[in-house]
Design a protein around this motif. Sequence first.
Motif, PDB file in Angstrom:
ATOM      1  N   ARG A 270      50.384  45.684  48.491  1.00  0.00           N
ATOM      2  CA  ARG A 270      49.073  45.058  48.289  1.00  0.00           C
ATOM      3  C   ARG A 270      47.948  46.024  48.664  1.00  0.00           C
ATOM      4  NH1 ARG A 270      51.315  40.454  51.174  1.00  0.00           N
ATOM      5  NH2 ARG A 270      52.176  39.055  49.639  1.00  0.00           N
ATOM      6  N   GLN A 271      48.108  46.752  49.778  1.00  0.00           N
ATOM      7  CA  GLN A 271      47.082  47.701  50.194  1.00  0.00           C
ATOM      8  C   GLN A 271      46.901  48.816  49.165  1.00  0.00           C
ATOM      9  OE1 GLN A 271      48.433  49.073  54.011  1.00  0.00           O
ATOM     10  NE2 GLN A 271      47.614  47.296  55.102  1.00  0.00           N
ATOM     11  N   VAL A 272      47.997  49.359  48.658  1.00  0.00           N
ATOM     12  CA  VAL A 272      47.927  50.436  47.661  1.00  0.00           C
ATOM     13  C   VAL A 272      47.267  49.929  46.387  1.00  0.00           C
ATOM     14  CG1 VAL A 272      49.324  51.934  46.186  1.00  0.00           C
ATOM     15  CG2 VAL A 272      49.868  51.726  48.613  1.00  0.00           C
ATOM     16  N   LEU A 273      47.647  48.728  45.933  1.00  0.00           N
ATOM     17  CA  LEU A 273      47.044  48.183  44.715  1.00  0.00           C
ATOM     18  C   LEU A 273      45.551  47.930  44.895  1.00  0.00           C
ATOM     19  CD1 LEU A 273      49.847  45.755  43.478  1.00  0.00           C
ATOM     20  CD2 LEU A 273      49.164  47.954  42.494  1.00  0.00           C
ATOM     21  N   ARG A 274      45.145  47.405  46.043  1.00  0.00           N
ATOM     22  CA  ARG A 274      43.711  47.192  46.293  1.00  0.00           C
ATOM     23  C   ARG A 274      42.958  48.513  46.282  1.00  0.00           C
ATOM     24  NH1 ARG A 274      44.519  44.354  51.254  1.00  0.00           N
ATOM     25  NH2 ARG A 274      45.649  42.546  50.595  1.00  0.00           N
ATOM     26  N   TYR A 275      43.519  49.527  46.898  1.00  0.00           N
ATOM     27  CA  TYR A 275      42.874  50.828  46.952  1.00  0.00           C
ATOM     28  C   TYR A 275      42.724  51.424  45.558  1.00  0.00           C
ATOM     29  CZ  TYR A 275      42.233  55.788  47.952  1.00  0.00           C
ATOM     30  OH  TYR A 275      41.762  57.074  47.974  1.00  0.00           O
ATOM     31  N   ARG A 276      43.809  51.399  44.779  1.00  0.00           N
ATOM     32  CA  ARG A 276      43.769  51.987  43.437  1.00  0.00           C
ATOM     33  C   ARG A 276      42.874  51.190  42.493  1.00  0.00           C
ATOM     34  NH1 ARG A 276      49.844  54.194  42.108  1.00  0.00           N
ATOM     35  NH2 ARG A 276      49.849  55.805  43.714  1.00  0.00           N
ATOM     36  N   SER A 277      42.893  49.856  42.607  1.00  0.00           N
ATOM     37  CA  SER A 277      42.062  49.061  41.720  1.00  0.00           C
ATOM     38  C   SER A 277      40.575  49.227  42.047  1.00  0.00           C
ATOM     39  CB  SER A 277      42.432  47.578  41.791  1.00  0.00           C
ATOM     40  OG  SER A 277      42.157  47.067  43.083  1.00  0.00           O
ATOM     41  N   ALA A 278      40.245  49.514  43.280  1.00  0.00           N
ATOM     42  CA  ALA A 278      38.858  49.750  43.649  1.00  0.00           C
ATOM     43  C   ALA A 278      38.366  51.091  43.123  1.00  0.00           C
ATOM     44  CB  ALA A 278      38.696  49.711  45.152  1.00  0.00           C
ATOM     45  N   ARG A 279      39.255  52.050  42.937  1.00  0.00           N
ATOM     46  CA  ARG A 279      38.871  53.396  42.468  1.00  0.00           C
ATOM     47  C   ARG A 279      38.987  53.533  40.955  1.00  0.00           C
ATOM     48  NH1 ARG A 279      40.812  58.155  46.156  1.00  0.00           N
ATOM     49  NH2 ARG A 279      39.655  59.117  44.488  1.00  0.00           N
ATOM     50  N   THR A 280      39.609  52.582  40.274  1.00  0.00           N
ATOM     51  CA  THR A 280      39.817  52.689  38.841  1.00  0.00           C
ATOM     52  C   THR A 280      38.728  51.936  38.106  1.00  0.00           C
ATOM     53  OG1 THR A 280      42.208  52.770  39.223  1.00  0.00           O
ATOM     54  CG2 THR A 280      41.470  52.304  36.975  1.00  0.00           C
ATOM     55  N   ALA A 281      38.103  52.612  37.160  1.00  0.00           N
ATOM     56  CA  ALA A 281      37.057  51.960  36.360  1.00  0.00           C
ATOM     57  C   ALA A 281      37.708  51.118  35.263  1.00  0.00           C
ATOM     58  CB  ALA A 281      36.144  53.009  35.745  1.00  0.00           C
ATOM     59  N   PRO A 282      37.042  50.024  34.882  1.00  0.00           N
ATOM     60  CA  PRO A 282      37.602  49.224  33.784  1.00  0.00           C
ATOM     61  C   PRO A 282      37.552  50.014  32.472  1.00  0.00           C
ATOM     62  CG  PRO A 282      35.513  48.307  34.545  1.00  0.00           C
ATOM     63  CD  PRO A 282      35.853  49.450  35.429  1.00  0.00           C
ATOM     64  N   PRO A 283      38.499  49.759  31.587  1.00  0.00           N
ATOM     65  CA  PRO A 283      38.519  50.495  30.324  1.00  0.00           C
ATOM     66  C   PRO A 283      37.298  50.144  29.452  1.00  0.00           C
ATOM     67  CG  PRO A 283      40.199  48.782  30.325  1.00  0.00           C
ATOM     68  CD  PRO A 283      39.578  48.796  31.683  1.00  0.00           C
ATOM     69  N   THR A 284      36.805  51.118  28.770  1.00  0.00           N
ATOM     70  CA  THR A 284      35.672  50.912  27.862  1.00  0.00           C
ATOM     71  C   THR A 284      36.192  50.749  26.432  1.00  0.00           C
ATOM     72  OG1 THR A 284      35.358  53.275  27.626  1.00  0.00           O
ATOM     73  CG2 THR A 284      34.041  52.148  29.305  1.00  0.00           C
ATOM     74  N   PRO A 285      35.594  49.833  25.652  1.00  0.00           N
ATOM     75  CA  PRO A 285      36.084  49.624  24.277  1.00  0.00           C
ATOM     76  C   PRO A 285      35.645  50.684  23.318  1.00  0.00           C
ATOM     77  CG  PRO A 285      34.479  47.925  24.869  1.00  0.00           C
ATOM     78  CD  PRO A 285      34.673  48.819  26.040  1.00  0.00           C
TER      79      PRO A 285
END
Length: 130
Positions: A115-130
Motif C-alpha cells: 500500500r505504501q509503495v502504491l501510494r508513493y508511485r501514484s502520487a508521482r505518476t501523472a494521469p495519462p493525457t488523451p
Amino acid sequence: MESRNPYLILGIPFGTGRAEANKAFARRMKSLPADAAEAQARRVDLTWALQRIDQGPRQPDAEVTLYRLPADPEAGSVDGSGVFAPPGEPCPMGDAAVVDALNQVRIAAARERLRQVLRYRSARTAPPTP
C-alpha cells in the motif's frame, strides 16, 4: 534527611574537601545556562551544595545519610551464569499456533508495504493525457 547529594551536584567524589569543592563550584558556575531562571535555580543548588559540604561530616567514611555511587562502575555487573544471569532459552517455534500467527503478521506487513509503495508511485505518476 535531604534527598539531594551535594557531591553529585558539584560533580566531585564523596568526601572531597573544601578546596576541591570550591574549584568544582567555580567550574559549575562558569557553565551556567543562558536562561536567567534556569541559571538562578542552578546557582541556588550549587550554593546549597557548597554550604552543605562545609557543614558535612568530619568522617565521610562513616556517613550513611547520603546516597553514593559505587567507586567501581563494574561492581554491579554480573559475570558468568547463575541466578542473576540465567542462560538464554530459545523460543519454541514448533507450536503451530505461533507459526500461523507469525505468517499472518508477515502477510499483513507485506500488504502494508505494498500500500505504501502504491501510494508513493501514484502520487508521482501523472494521469495519462488523451
